[in-house]
Design a protein around this motif. Structure first.
Motif, PDB file in Angstrom:
ATOM      1  N   PHE A   1       0.871  -1.182   0.000  1.00  0.00           N
ATOM      2  CA  PHE A   1       0.000   0.000   0.000  1.00  0.00           C
ATOM      3  C   PHE A   1       0.906   1.229   0.000  1.00  0.00           C
ATOM      4  O   PHE A   1       1.607   1.488   0.982  1.00  0.00           O
ATOM      5  CB  PHE A   1      -0.925   0.007   1.220  1.00  0.00           C
ATOM      6  CG  PHE A   1      -2.016   1.041   1.153  1.00  0.00           C
ATOM      7  CD1 PHE A   1      -3.271   0.698   0.677  1.00  0.00           C
ATOM      8  CD2 PHE A   1      -1.788   2.353   1.541  1.00  0.00           C
ATOM      9  CE1 PHE A   1      -4.286   1.647   0.613  1.00  0.00           C
ATOM     10  CE2 PHE A   1      -2.792   3.302   1.482  1.00  0.00           C
ATOM     11  CZ  PHE A   1      -4.052   2.954   1.004  1.00  0.00           C
ATOM     12  N   ASP A   2       0.908   1.973  -1.101  1.00  0.00           N
ATOM     13  CA  ASP A   2       1.741   3.170  -1.239  1.00  0.00           C
ATOM     14  C   ASP A   2       0.866   4.410  -1.290  1.00  0.00           C
ATOM     15  O   ASP A   2      -0.193   4.425  -1.941  1.00  0.00           O
ATOM     16  CB  ASP A   2       2.565   3.125  -2.524  1.00  0.00           C
ATOM     17  CG  ASP A   2       3.625   2.037  -2.507  1.00  0.00           C
ATOM     18  OD1 ASP A   2       3.698   1.299  -1.501  1.00  0.00           O
ATOM     19  OD2 ASP A   2       4.361   1.920  -3.500  1.00  0.00           O
ATOM     20  N   ILE A   3       1.339   5.457  -0.614  1.00  0.00           N
ATOM     21  CA  ILE A   3       0.704   6.769  -0.663  1.00  0.00           C
ATOM     22  C   ILE A   3       1.739   7.738  -1.213  1.00  0.00           C
ATOM     23  O   ILE A   3       2.828   7.879  -0.651  1.00  0.00           O
ATOM     24  CB  ILE A   3       0.227   7.221   0.727  1.00  0.00           C
ATOM     25  CG1 ILE A   3      -0.681   6.164   1.357  1.00  0.00           C
ATOM     26  CG2 ILE A   3      -0.500   8.564   0.634  1.00  0.00           C
ATOM     27  CD1 ILE A   3      -1.045   6.467   2.810  1.00  0.00           C
ATOM     28  N   ILE A   4       1.401   8.429  -2.304  1.00  0.00           N
ATOM     29  CA  ILE A   4       2.342   9.321  -2.974  1.00  0.00           C
ATOM     30  C   ILE A   4       1.702  10.693  -3.074  1.00  0.00           C
ATOM     31  O   ILE A   4       0.554  10.829  -3.526  1.00  0.00           O
ATOM     32  CB  ILE A   4       2.689   8.796  -4.382  1.00  0.00           C
ATOM     33  CG1 ILE A   4       3.176   7.343  -4.298  1.00  0.00           C
ATOM     34  CG2 ILE A   4       3.738   9.676  -5.051  1.00  0.00           C
ATOM     35  CD1 ILE A   4       3.214   6.647  -5.624  1.00  0.00           C
ATOM     36  N   ALA A   5       2.441  11.717  -2.660  1.00  0.00           N
ATOM     37  CA  ALA A   5       1.885  13.071  -2.669  1.00  0.00           C
ATOM     38  C   ALA A   5       2.984  14.092  -2.907  1.00  0.00           C
ATOM     39  O   ALA A   5       4.140  13.889  -2.524  1.00  0.00           O
ATOM     40  CB  ALA A   5       1.176  13.372  -1.346  1.00  0.00           C
ATOM     41  N   ASP A   6       2.617  15.202  -3.548  1.00  0.00           N
ATOM     42  CA  ASP A   6       3.499  16.354  -3.686  1.00  0.00           C
ATOM     43  C   ASP A   6       3.190  17.332  -2.562  1.00  0.00           C
ATOM     44  O   ASP A   6       2.045  17.724  -2.361  1.00  0.00           O
ATOM     45  CB  ASP A   6       3.280  17.049  -5.040  1.00  0.00           C
ATOM     46  CG  ASP A   6       3.702  16.172  -6.199  1.00  0.00           C
ATOM     47  OD1 ASP A   6       4.665  15.430  -6.020  1.00  0.00           O
ATOM     48  OD2 ASP A   6       3.059  16.230  -7.267  1.00  0.00           O
ATOM     49  N   ARG A   7       4.236  17.738  -1.849  1.00  0.00           N
ATOM     50  CA  ARG A   7       4.047  18.606  -0.692  1.00  0.00           C
ATOM     51  C   ARG A   7       4.845  19.889  -0.863  1.00  0.00           C
ATOM     52  O   ARG A   7       5.450  20.378   0.028  1.00  0.00           O
ATOM     53  CB  ARG A   7       4.482  17.888   0.594  1.00  0.00           C
ATOM     54  CG  ARG A   7       3.773  16.569   0.837  1.00  0.00           C
ATOM     55  CD  ARG A   7       2.299  16.738   1.080  1.00  0.00           C
ATOM     56  NE  ARG A   7       2.030  17.419   2.319  1.00  0.00           N
ATOM     57  CZ  ARG A   7       0.807  17.772   2.725  1.00  0.00           C
ATOM     58  NH1 ARG A   7      -0.235  17.511   1.955  1.00  0.00           N
ATOM     59  NH2 ARG A   7       0.655  18.380   3.869  1.00  0.00           N
TER      60      ARG A   7
ATOM     61  N   MET B   1       4.070   0.809   2.437  1.00  0.00           N
ATOM     62  CA  MET B   1       3.819  -0.255   3.413  1.00  0.00           C
ATOM     63  C   MET B   1       3.855  -1.593   2.681  1.00  0.00           C
ATOM     64  O   MET B   1       3.301  -1.729   1.584  1.00  0.00           O
ATOM     65  CB  MET B   1       2.478  -0.055   4.110  1.00  0.00           C
ATOM     66  CG  MET B   1       2.472   1.066   5.129  1.00  0.00           C
ATOM     67  SD  MET B   1       0.931   1.157   6.084  1.00  0.00           S
ATOM     68  CE  MET B   1      -0.148   1.898   4.860  1.00  0.00           C
ATOM     69  N   PHE B   2       4.506  -2.564   3.325  1.00  0.00           N
ATOM     70  CA  PHE B   2       4.704  -3.857   2.677  1.00  0.00           C
ATOM     71  C   PHE B   2       4.557  -4.957   3.719  1.00  0.00           C
ATOM     72  O   PHE B   2       5.093  -4.859   4.828  1.00  0.00           O
ATOM     73  CB  PHE B   2       6.108  -3.904   2.052  1.00  0.00           C
ATOM     74  CG  PHE B   2       6.478  -5.233   1.454  1.00  0.00           C
ATOM     75  CD1 PHE B   2       6.041  -5.579   0.185  1.00  0.00           C
ATOM     76  CD2 PHE B   2       7.265  -6.141   2.155  1.00  0.00           C
ATOM     77  CE1 PHE B   2       6.390  -6.808  -0.376  1.00  0.00           C
ATOM     78  CE2 PHE B   2       7.615  -7.363   1.605  1.00  0.00           C
ATOM     79  CZ  PHE B   2       7.171  -7.696   0.342  1.00  0.00           C
ATOM     80  N   PHE B   3       3.849  -5.995   3.342  1.00  0.00           N
ATOM     81  CA  PHE B   3       3.677  -7.167   4.219  1.00  0.00           C
ATOM     82  C   PHE B   3       3.890  -8.420   3.390  1.00  0.00           C
ATOM     83  O   PHE B   3       3.409  -8.519   2.256  1.00  0.00           O
ATOM     84  CB  PHE B   3       2.287  -7.211   4.847  1.00  0.00           C
ATOM     85  CG  PHE B   3       2.013  -8.505   5.587  1.00  0.00           C
ATOM     86  CD1 PHE B   3       2.393  -8.658   6.916  1.00  0.00           C
ATOM     87  CD2 PHE B   3       1.402  -9.582   4.951  1.00  0.00           C
ATOM     88  CE1 PHE B   3       2.161  -9.860   7.589  1.00  0.00           C
ATOM     89  CE2 PHE B   3       1.163 -10.775   5.617  1.00  0.00           C
ATOM     90  CZ  PHE B   3       1.550 -10.911   6.945  1.00  0.00           C
ATOM     91  N   GLU B   4       4.591  -9.390   3.974  1.00  0.00           N
ATOM     92  CA  GLU B   4       4.676 -10.707   3.350  1.00  0.00           C
ATOM     93  C   GLU B   4       4.743 -11.769   4.437  1.00  0.00           C
ATOM     94  O   GLU B   4       5.446 -11.606   5.441  1.00  0.00           O
ATOM     95  CB  GLU B   4       5.888 -10.819   2.437  1.00  0.00           C
ATOM     96  CG  GLU B   4       5.951 -12.183   1.743  1.00  0.00           C
ATOM     97  CD  GLU B   4       6.866 -12.194   0.547  1.00  0.00           C
ATOM     98  OE1 GLU B   4       6.353 -12.054  -0.583  1.00  0.00           O
ATOM     99  OE2 GLU B   4       8.093 -12.320   0.733  1.00  0.00           O
ATOM    100  N   GLY B   5       4.015 -12.842   4.216  1.00  0.00           N
ATOM    101  CA  GLY B   5       4.061 -13.976   5.127  1.00  0.00           C
ATOM    102  C   GLY B   5       4.027 -15.269   4.348  1.00  0.00           C
ATOM    103  O   GLY B   5       3.433 -15.337   3.261  1.00  0.00           O
ATOM    104  N   TYR B   6       4.701 -16.292   4.877  1.00  0.00           N
ATOM    105  CA  TYR B   6       4.587 -17.600   4.237  1.00  0.00           C
ATOM    106  C   TYR B   6       4.488 -18.708   5.268  1.00  0.00           C
ATOM    107  O   TYR B   6       4.936 -18.606   6.405  1.00  0.00           O
ATOM    108  CB  TYR B   6       5.685 -17.878   3.222  1.00  0.00           C
ATOM    109  CG  TYR B   6       7.137 -17.749   3.619  1.00  0.00           C
ATOM    110  CD1 TYR B   6       7.638 -18.160   4.851  1.00  0.00           C
ATOM    111  CD2 TYR B   6       8.048 -17.227   2.710  1.00  0.00           C
ATOM    112  CE1 TYR B   6       8.980 -18.048   5.165  1.00  0.00           C
ATOM    113  CE2 TYR B   6       9.402 -17.119   3.004  1.00  0.00           C
ATOM    114  CZ  TYR B   6       9.863 -17.531   4.230  1.00  0.00           C
ATOM    115  OH  TYR B   6      11.188 -17.424   4.536  1.00  0.00           O
ATOM    116  N   ASP B   7       3.840 -19.771   4.815  1.00  0.00           N
ATOM    117  CA  ASP B   7       3.659 -20.993   5.594  1.00  0.00           C
ATOM    118  C   ASP B   7       4.200 -22.126   4.728  1.00  0.00           C
ATOM    119  O   ASP B   7       3.617 -22.457   3.694  1.00  0.00           O
ATOM    120  CB  ASP B   7       2.185 -21.189   5.912  1.00  0.00           C
ATOM    121  CG  ASP B   7       1.945 -22.309   6.915  1.00  0.00           C
ATOM    122  OD1 ASP B   7       2.920 -22.995   7.275  1.00  0.00           O
ATOM    123  OD2 ASP B   7       0.789 -22.511   7.320  1.00  0.00           O
TER     124      ASP B   7
END
Length: 834
Positions: A390-396, A406-412
């Motif tokens: 999930f990325d949020i990109i903005a000009d400020r 934001m990054f998530f990874e899981g494995y089984d």
């Protein structure tokens, strides 16, 4: 003297001749470019009418597109002062590349050893690499599941440790996958594909992307799904997997959101390849047959750890240890040692010696086919992997852009292998990285800057069961049985060799600058990491108090450990633009690395000793060129890189190595229809741990002890510390020289052809260099036909039916197992697009 007669001179080696021809082609291109420019100038001076050439054959392969994955700045491969390659979706489709091992034809320095037949990640510059997804580091995957390619818009192979902006990383390099992006042009497109191949390969995929409106909000999307249900060349090995990928983008005022994920459900088997390895097996397929002594005392069809302990002393009687064996010496076995339970091989003392239990009962000789491998129908190798972003990109303003990723990874993961190995991982990682970026311009130059705080939490639960792992008890001419099938720890949730539970939290801050001044470019950056780590072992789950340091009680066990470590990483690159066509560069860097295992785990031993964190160094000199109006690109790199602390390592994922080498890559759009590429690598990888200790622990094969009849040891697993007479610490299984040549031609009318040649030096199967694997040349060819919305592709792989092998986990098991590779085979694809 003509060029061909010179190249055929007896003092010119074939490898040198091939490389010289490529250099001549490059020199010719350098000479042609000015002539071409002059002709263009003459044309402009005339009537001004120049015919526009429509390029149809580049397949997205020329390195002009900006990319963030190396330094975090939008620089093209040509402008980037590092060795890297990009492989587009179109190139992978044209050559029907189905797994990452096949990228060797398009990415120099990416020859990869077998990790029991599972293409998890590449070996880059001779050491295990890492895998990134959209520039974010994924969980360790040396062979947990095959990394899928088909859902990617392009793949980037970066050689050497990652930039500080990406956090701690390994020395070899990494492969970065860019998933197919949502469409933003208002057009909905889709395609459905069916792929069939030799040995009942069956793969189906469907994808669609375009605009949509959800809740009154415009959104772009791309959805991809793939399913495979395939047999294989190897007897008993089947694959069943499903992949689902989704990516979305939308704007909320001045803010852009990019989000999505991948789910991968994989089921297959590990491929242990051939056991009972001898040079005669490699050369002629001659195989020693015979059955080991039966040990299944209770008749349940499996041999438990306790049943391997015939004399009841608490330790296996079929795992002798040779202390300081000189491999290749014609020493005989003397069953009488200086004390009970010992013997000698020549002058070498062997502990746990019970030779009466080791011999095959009915030895013979047979022929083994390449498809007869260490696979049992009941073997299990499964992974469920979930990846989210999930990325949020903005000009400020003024000029500032901020990007929060934001990054998530899981494995089984679960592996159960009949000959005596089981393993599971249940691990996940979450990372949040904020990047603040700006660009400043001034006369004759400018500068881009980035500041990036980040946090990454990795949580792991990982267990191994490799005590009493016996490759050679299985006779591959017979089905697996109670003679070789072991009771596995994962099936009873007990008797594990290792079991680690814990986590590590990395707080990081990085700053990068990309500065242009006239023709000079400077890229500099630094990063600080503070890592809190902890690991523990549940003693009640272990077979022995400590498999790494066996002792009769728990006195030598590190049950719990925690540590706080810090590291400083930096990079500095200088490059200079000679006109717009040539760019020499030099890069020096030092990069922190976390020494994690196959399940992203940290051992209590490494945490307690401070060996779970280390640094790598890189020094690289290179020259890049973009010639013939950017139709020819080349890159030459000479480098040295090494891990600093030789004692901190994980043998499967992060060994302490020093690597020196040279790489060359050329891509040439010869015409609007013909695209060609050439790659070359010359590499030497030295294991620093082996060099320091003067030897290496390894499983010992029959060719390592030529004074002993092979059938006399195949009922056991002889291992020990090997001390060659002349120490050569080079990493086994990595060929010194590899070159590749590819070409694809568009005939027009929807018809195109492609071909590739990969030439690989001879190498050795294991550290002791007792078994040589022959050099080979692999030839692939294919055709593509497009008719309306239909696309038909066909490829023949290993067209000349070359007989070749890859080392299988060579530094540990290279003396006892090897992987025979695929003979000639075919693949066809039918695709409908709309």
């Amino acid at each position: 003297m003509s060029m061909e007669s010179l190249m055929s001179h007896p003092r010119i080696s074939p490898q040198a001749a091939k490389f010289a021809r490529a250099a001549c082609c490059l020199a010719a291109a350098l000479l042609v470019a000015p002539c071409r420019a002059a002709l263009a100038s003459d044309a402009e001076a005339g009537d001004g009418d120049i015919e526009e050439i429509v390029i149809t054959a580049d397949l997205g392969s020329m390195p002009g597109e900006d990319m963030r994955s190396i330094f975090g700045f939008e620089k093209s491969i040509f402008e980037t002062p590092r060795s890297a390659s990009t492989i587009s979706e179109e190139m992978m489709s044209r050559f029907i590349i189905s797994d990452i091992d096949e990228l060797i034809a398009l990415a120099p320095g990416s020859f990869t050893q077998s990790f029991f037949g599972v293409a998890g990640t590449l070996d880059i510059r001779g050491t295990p690499g890492e895998t990134y997804f959209r520039g974010m580091r994924r969980l360790d995957n040396p062979g947990n599941y095959p990394t899928p390619l088909a859902a990617s818009s392009h793949v980037e192979v970066v050689r050497g440790p990652a930039s500080p902006i990406h956090g701690p990383s390994r020395i070899g390099g990494y492969i970065n996958f860019q998933p197919k992006a949502p469409r933003s042009d208002g057009v909905t497109e889709g395609r459905a594909r069916l792929e069939l191949g030799s040995w009942e390969r069956r793969v189906g995929a469907i994808e669609v992307g375009g605009p949509a409106r959800v809740g009154g909000q415009d959104i772009g999307y791309h959805l991809y799904a793939e399913a495979e249900d395939s047999d294989s060349y190897y007897r008993g090995l089947v694959t069943d997997q499903a992949i689902f990928q989704a990516s979305f983008s939308m704007r909320l005022g001045a803010v852009e959101l990019q989000f999505g994920g991948v789910y991968h459900d994989y089921g297959s088997m590990e491929n242990g390849g051939w056991n009972r390895l001898t040079q005669a097996l490699i050369d002629d397929g001659a195989y020693v047959t015979g059955s080991p002594l039966p040990l299944d005392a209770n008749g349940d069809g499996y041999i438990s750890h306790q049943e391997f302990d015939v004399d009841g002393d608490g330790f296996s009687d079929l795992s002798p240890f040779a202390a300081g064996l000189r491999p290749g010496a014609p020493d005989a076995l003397d069953p009488q040692g200086p004390f009970p339970g010992s013997c000698r091989i020549g002058p070498t003392l062997v502990f746990g010696c019970r030779p009466q239990l080791w011999a095959l009962q009915n030895p013979g000789l047979g022929k083994l086919g390449g498809n007869q491998v260490l696979v049992d129908p009941d073997d299990v190798h499964t992974s469920e992997v979930a990846t989210l972003y999930f990325d949020i990109i903005a000009d400020r303003g003024p000029g500032w852009e901020w990007r929060n990723q934001m990054f998530f990874e899981g494995y089984d993961f679960l592996a159960e292998i009949a000959y005596g190995f089981s393993q599971f991982h249940d691990s996940w990682a979450f990372e949040n990285k904020l990047i603040l970026a700006n660009r400043y311009e001034w006369a004759n130059g400018g500068a881009s800057v980035q500041f990036s705080p980040s946090v990454r939490l990795t949580n792991f639960q990982h267990a191994d069961d490799y005590t009493n792992e016996y490759f050679d008890r299985r006779d591959l001419t017979q089905a697996s049985s109670a003679l070789d099938r072991r009771l596995l720890a994962t099936s009873i949730d007990d008797d594990y060799t290792d079991y680690f539970i814990g986590d590590y939290l990395d707080w990081g801050f990085a700053a990068m600058a990309d500065i242009d001044w006239r023709a000079l470019n400077i890229v500099a950056g630094a990063r600080y990491d503070l890592v809190d780590m902890e690991s523990r072992q549940p003693l009640e789950k272990l077979l022995l108090p400590s498999a790494r340091n066996p002792c009769p009680d728990a006195s030598c066990v590190v049950l719990e450990a925690e540590d706080r470590v810090e590291g400083f990483s930096w990079t500095l690159s200088l490059s200079y633009a000679i006109g717009s066509r040539l760019r020499p560069y030099v890069t020096a860097s030092q990069q922190a690395t976390v020494i994690a295992g196959q399940g992203a785990d940290l051992t209590t031993y490494n945490v307690a000793s401070g060996g779970a964190f280390d640094e790598s160094r890189l020094l690289e000199f290179g020259l890049k060129g973009s010639l013939l109006d950017d139709l020819l690109y080349f890159a030459l790199a000479v480098y040295e890189q090494e891990r600093i602390d030789f004692s901190a390592q994980q043998i499967a994922t992060n060994q302490a190595n020093r690597t020196e080498g040279r790489e060359f890559e050329l891509r040439w759009l010869v015409s609007d229809r013909l695209l060609a590429s050439f790659g070359y690598s010359d590499i030497e990888v030295v294991n620093l741990n082996t060099l320091d200790q003067g030897g290496r622990f390894s499983f010992i094969g029959a060719e390592d002890v030529p004074g002993i009849e092979p059938s006399a040891i195949y009922g056991a697993a002889l291992a020990g510390r090997l001390v060659p007479e002349a120490l050569d610490a080079r990493r086994a299984g990595i060929p010194e020289r590899v070159w590749s040549l590819t070409a694809t031609y568009d005939f027009g009318g929807g018809l195109a052809a492609s071909a590739s040649v990969v030439d690989v030096d001879s190498t050795y199967s294991g550290f002791a260099k007792s078994v040589a694997l022959p050099a080979y040349t692999l030839v692939n060819a294919g055709l593509v036909l497009e008719r309306g919305n239909w696309l038909f592709s066909a490829a023949a792989k290993n067209l000349t039916d070359e007989r070749y092998f890859r080392a299988n986990f060579p530094n540990l098991f290279g003396g006892v197992v090897v992987l025979p590779e695929l003979p000639r085979h075919y693949a066809v694809r039918v695709q409908y697009q709309w």
